[in-house]
Scaffold this motif. Structure first.
Motif, PDB file in Angstrom:
ATOM      1  N   ALA A 281     -13.942  -1.448   3.118  1.00 37.60           N
ATOM      2  CA  ALA A 281     -12.956  -1.057   4.129  1.00 37.60           C
ATOM      3  C   ALA A 281     -13.640  -0.748   5.461  1.00 37.60           C
ATOM      4  O   ALA A 281     -13.138  -1.136   6.518  1.00 37.60           O
ATOM      5  CB  ALA A 281     -12.160   0.159   3.640  1.00 37.60           C
TER       6      ALA A 281
ATOM      7  N   PHE B 283      -9.671   1.471   1.006  1.00 34.77           N
ATOM      8  CA  PHE B 283      -9.955   2.882   1.249  1.00 34.77           C
ATOM      9  C   PHE B 283      -9.315   3.762   0.179  1.00 34.77           C
ATOM     10  O   PHE B 283      -9.952   4.658  -0.377  1.00 34.77           O
ATOM     11  CB  PHE B 283      -9.463   3.292   2.640  1.00 34.77           C
ATOM     12  CG  PHE B 283      -9.556   4.768   2.878  1.00 34.77           C
ATOM     13  CD1 PHE B 283     -10.788   5.372   3.101  1.00 34.77           C
ATOM     14  CD2 PHE B 283      -8.421   5.562   2.872  1.00 34.77           C
ATOM     15  CE1 PHE B 283     -10.889   6.744   3.309  1.00 34.77           C
ATOM     16  CE2 PHE B 283      -8.511   6.930   3.085  1.00 34.77           C
ATOM     17  CZ  PHE B 283      -9.741   7.522   3.309  1.00 34.77           C
ATOM     18  N   ASN B 284      -8.042   3.504  -0.118  1.00 33.81           N
ATOM     19  CA  ASN B 284      -7.336   4.310  -1.112  1.00 33.81           C
ATOM     20  C   ASN B 284      -7.961   4.171  -2.489  1.00 33.81           C
ATOM     21  O   ASN B 284      -8.065   5.152  -3.233  1.00 33.81           O
ATOM     22  CB  ASN B 284      -5.854   3.931  -1.141  1.00 33.81           C
ATOM     23  CG  ASN B 284      -5.136   4.337   0.127  1.00 33.81           C
ATOM     24  OD1 ASN B 284      -5.607   5.167   0.892  1.00 33.81           O
ATOM     25  ND2 ASN B 284      -3.982   3.739   0.366  1.00 33.81           N
TER      26      ASN B 284
ATOM     27  N   ASP C  81      -7.287  -6.041   1.817  1.00 35.13           N
ATOM     28  CA  ASP C  81      -6.510  -5.040   2.543  1.00 35.13           C
ATOM     29  C   ASP C  81      -7.346  -3.761   2.681  1.00 35.13           C
ATOM     30  O   ASP C  81      -7.656  -3.099   1.691  1.00 35.13           O
ATOM     31  CB  ASP C  81      -5.201  -4.745   1.796  1.00 35.13           C
ATOM     32  CG  ASP C  81      -4.296  -3.799   2.559  1.00 35.13           C
ATOM     33  OD1 ASP C  81      -4.704  -2.638   2.812  1.00 35.13           O
ATOM     34  OD2 ASP C  81      -3.164  -4.204   2.892  1.00 35.13           O
TER      35      ASP C  81
ATOM     36  N   VAL D 158       0.848  -1.192   0.000  1.00 33.67           N
ATOM     37  CA  VAL D 158       0.000   0.000   0.000  1.00 33.67           C
ATOM     38  C   VAL D 158       0.883   1.242   0.000  1.00 33.67           C
ATOM     39  O   VAL D 158       0.607   2.216  -0.703  1.00 33.67           O
ATOM     40  CB  VAL D 158      -0.952  -0.006   1.219  1.00 33.67           C
ATOM     41  CG1 VAL D 158      -1.685   1.314   1.346  1.00 33.67           C
ATOM     42  CG2 VAL D 158      -1.933  -1.160   1.120  1.00 33.67           C
ATOM     43  N   LYS D 159       1.989   1.171   0.745  1.00 32.48           N
ATOM     44  CA  LYS D 159       2.902   2.310   0.826  1.00 32.48           C
ATOM     45  C   LYS D 159       3.467   2.667  -0.543  1.00 32.48           C
ATOM     46  O   LYS D 159       3.584   3.848  -0.876  1.00 32.48           O
ATOM     47  CB  LYS D 159       4.034   1.998   1.805  1.00 32.48           C
ATOM     48  CG  LYS D 159       4.965   3.169   2.007  1.00 32.48           C
ATOM     49  CD  LYS D 159       6.053   2.862   3.009  1.00 32.48           C
ATOM     50  CE  LYS D 159       6.909   4.096   3.182  1.00 32.48           C
ATOM     51  NZ  LYS D 159       8.304   3.828   3.226  1.00 32.48           N
TER      52      LYS D 159
ATOM     53  N   ILE E  25       0.949   4.641  -2.297  1.00 33.04           N
ATOM     54  CA  ILE E  25       0.885   6.007  -1.766  1.00 33.04           C
ATOM     55  C   ILE E  25       2.017   6.849  -2.359  1.00 33.04           C
ATOM     56  O   ILE E  25       1.813   8.008  -2.740  1.00 33.04           O
ATOM     57  CB  ILE E  25       0.932   6.006  -0.227  1.00 33.04           C
ATOM     58  CG1 ILE E  25      -0.360   5.399   0.329  1.00 33.04           C
ATOM     59  CG2 ILE E  25       1.162   7.409   0.323  1.00 33.04           C
ATOM     60  CD1 ILE E  25      -0.333   5.110   1.817  1.00 33.04           C
TER      61      ILE E  25
ATOM     62  N   HIS F 208     -12.056   0.057   9.205  1.00 29.69           N
ATOM     63  CA  HIS F 208     -11.190   1.170   8.797  1.00 29.69           C
ATOM     64  C   HIS F 208     -11.884   2.486   9.144  1.00 29.69           C
ATOM     65  O   HIS F 208     -12.912   2.836   8.582  1.00 29.69           O
ATOM     66  CB  HIS F 208     -10.909   1.071   7.292  1.00 29.69           C
ATOM     67  CG  HIS F 208      -9.805   1.941   6.815  1.00 29.69           C
ATOM     68  ND1 HIS F 208      -9.953   3.301   6.630  1.00 29.69           N
ATOM     69  CD2 HIS F 208      -8.525   1.637   6.476  1.00 29.69           C
ATOM     70  CE1 HIS F 208      -8.807   3.788   6.183  1.00 29.69           C
ATOM     71  NE2 HIS F 208      -7.934   2.799   6.091  1.00 29.69           N
TER      72      HIS F 208
ATOM     73  N   TRP G 126      -2.830  -0.772  -5.755  1.00 27.00           N
ATOM     74  CA  TRP G 126      -3.830  -0.992  -4.707  1.00 27.00           C
ATOM     75  C   TRP G 126      -4.888  -2.025  -5.060  1.00 27.00           C
ATOM     76  O   TRP G 126      -5.374  -2.736  -4.189  1.00 27.00           O
ATOM     77  CB  TRP G 126      -4.538   0.317  -4.361  1.00 27.00           C
ATOM     78  CG  TRP G 126      -3.673   1.318  -3.684  1.00 27.00           C
ATOM     79  CD1 TRP G 126      -2.628   1.060  -2.835  1.00 27.00           C
ATOM     80  CD2 TRP G 126      -3.761   2.731  -3.789  1.00 27.00           C
ATOM     81  NE1 TRP G 126      -2.069   2.239  -2.406  1.00 27.00           N
ATOM     82  CE2 TRP G 126      -2.742   3.279  -2.973  1.00 27.00           C
ATOM     83  CE3 TRP G 126      -4.594   3.606  -4.482  1.00 27.00           C
ATOM     84  CZ2 TRP G 126      -2.556   4.655  -2.836  1.00 27.00           C
ATOM     85  CZ3 TRP G 126      -4.413   4.966  -4.346  1.00 27.00           C
ATOM     86  CH2 TRP G 126      -3.405   5.477  -3.535  1.00 27.00           C
TER      87      TRP G 126
ATOM     88  N   ASP H  20      -6.698  -0.788   3.948  1.00 31.45           N
ATOM     89  CA  ASP H  20      -6.058   0.466   3.531  1.00 31.45           C
ATOM     90  C   ASP H  20      -6.109   0.612   2.013  1.00 31.45           C
ATOM     91  O   ASP H  20      -6.394   1.700   1.500  1.00 31.45           O
ATOM     92  CB  ASP H  20      -4.608   0.525   4.014  1.00 31.45           C
ATOM     93  CG  ASP H  20      -4.490   0.734   5.511  1.00 31.45           C
ATOM     94  OD1 ASP H  20      -5.363   1.426   6.096  1.00 31.45           O
ATOM     95  OD2 ASP H  20      -3.535   0.209   6.106  1.00 31.45           O
ATOM     96  N   ALA H  21      -5.840  -0.457   1.299  1.00 31.54           N
ATOM     97  CA  ALA H  21      -5.903  -0.422  -0.155  1.00 31.54           C
ATOM     98  C   ALA H  21      -7.336  -0.177  -0.621  1.00 31.54           C
ATOM     99  O   ALA H  21      -7.569   0.564  -1.582  1.00 31.54           O
ATOM    100  CB  ALA H  21      -5.357  -1.723  -0.744  1.00 31.54           C
TER     101      ALA H  21
ATOM    102  N   ASP I 153     -11.162   5.799   8.763  1.00 27.55           N
ATOM    103  CA  ASP I 153     -11.334   6.822   7.727  1.00 27.55           C
ATOM    104  C   ASP I 153     -12.377   6.403   6.700  1.00 27.55           C
ATOM    105  O   ASP I 153     -13.119   7.242   6.185  1.00 27.55           O
ATOM    106  CB  ASP I 153     -10.007   7.130   7.035  1.00 27.55           C
ATOM    107  CG  ASP I 153      -9.065   7.938   7.910  1.00 27.55           C
ATOM    108  OD1 ASP I 153      -9.549   8.713   8.755  1.00 27.55           O
ATOM    109  OD2 ASP I 153      -7.844   7.792   7.749  1.00 27.55           O
TER     110      ASP I 153
END
Length: 154
Positions: A82, A56-57, A51, A24-25, A28, A87, A43, A53-54, A89
């Motif tokens: 997510a 959400f992104n 995942d 994921v980083k 980003i 998650h 992602w 975070d993925a 956010d």
């Protein structure tokens, strides 16, 4: 196989690693370089594997139309996935998206959940709804407490 060939084989394997093996980083980092298509490509396989975070992104990419065609239904789908994983956010963003698009009941459900975990935007919107009785039973005291807590957290 000698050590030189072993190192060369490892480097070739790493260079040829599929995007799904990335983090994921790294998505980003691509996003921050405005390489939105690469970020989405990184992602998507992670999001499909669960995942949060993925997910959400990816939802954000669809919400903003970056790296993909703007599609609020797809954004909502990824935020939902997510948010279901806890998650914070995603819960807030999904709640705001639903609330703004006329589904106050579901939007407030997610905002309440996020506010219980201290998310400032959720505290503000859910607290205001409580204070005014918009989509929830009016409770001015609790609404004031939520809004005050949002203000205190910046």
């Amino acid at each position: 196989m000698n050590a030189k060939h072993l190192v060369a084989a490892a480097l070739i394997a790493l260079a040829g690693a599929p995007l799904g093996a990335q983090s994921v980083k790294s998505g980003i980092e691509a996003w921050q370089r405005a390489d939105y298509g690469s970020a989405v490509a990184i992602w998507r396989p992670l999001a499909e594997k669960g995942d949060a975070d993925a997910q959400f992104n990816l939802g954000q990419a669809y919400r903003l139309g970056r790296g993909v065609t703007l599609n609020l239904a797809q954004a909502q789908n990824w935020f939902q996935r997510a948010a279901n994983s806890g998650h914070l956010d995603a819960q807030t963003t999904l709640g705001l998206l639903l609330f703004q698009n006329g589904d106050q009941v579901q939007g407030l459900k997610w905002l309440k959940q996020a506010s219980e975990n201290g998310e400032p935007r959720a505290l503000l919107v859910y607290g205001t709804a409580l204070y005014n009785g918009d989509g929830v039973a009016q409770d001015r005291l609790l609404g004031y407490a939520y809004v005050s807590r949002a203000a205190a957290s910046g």
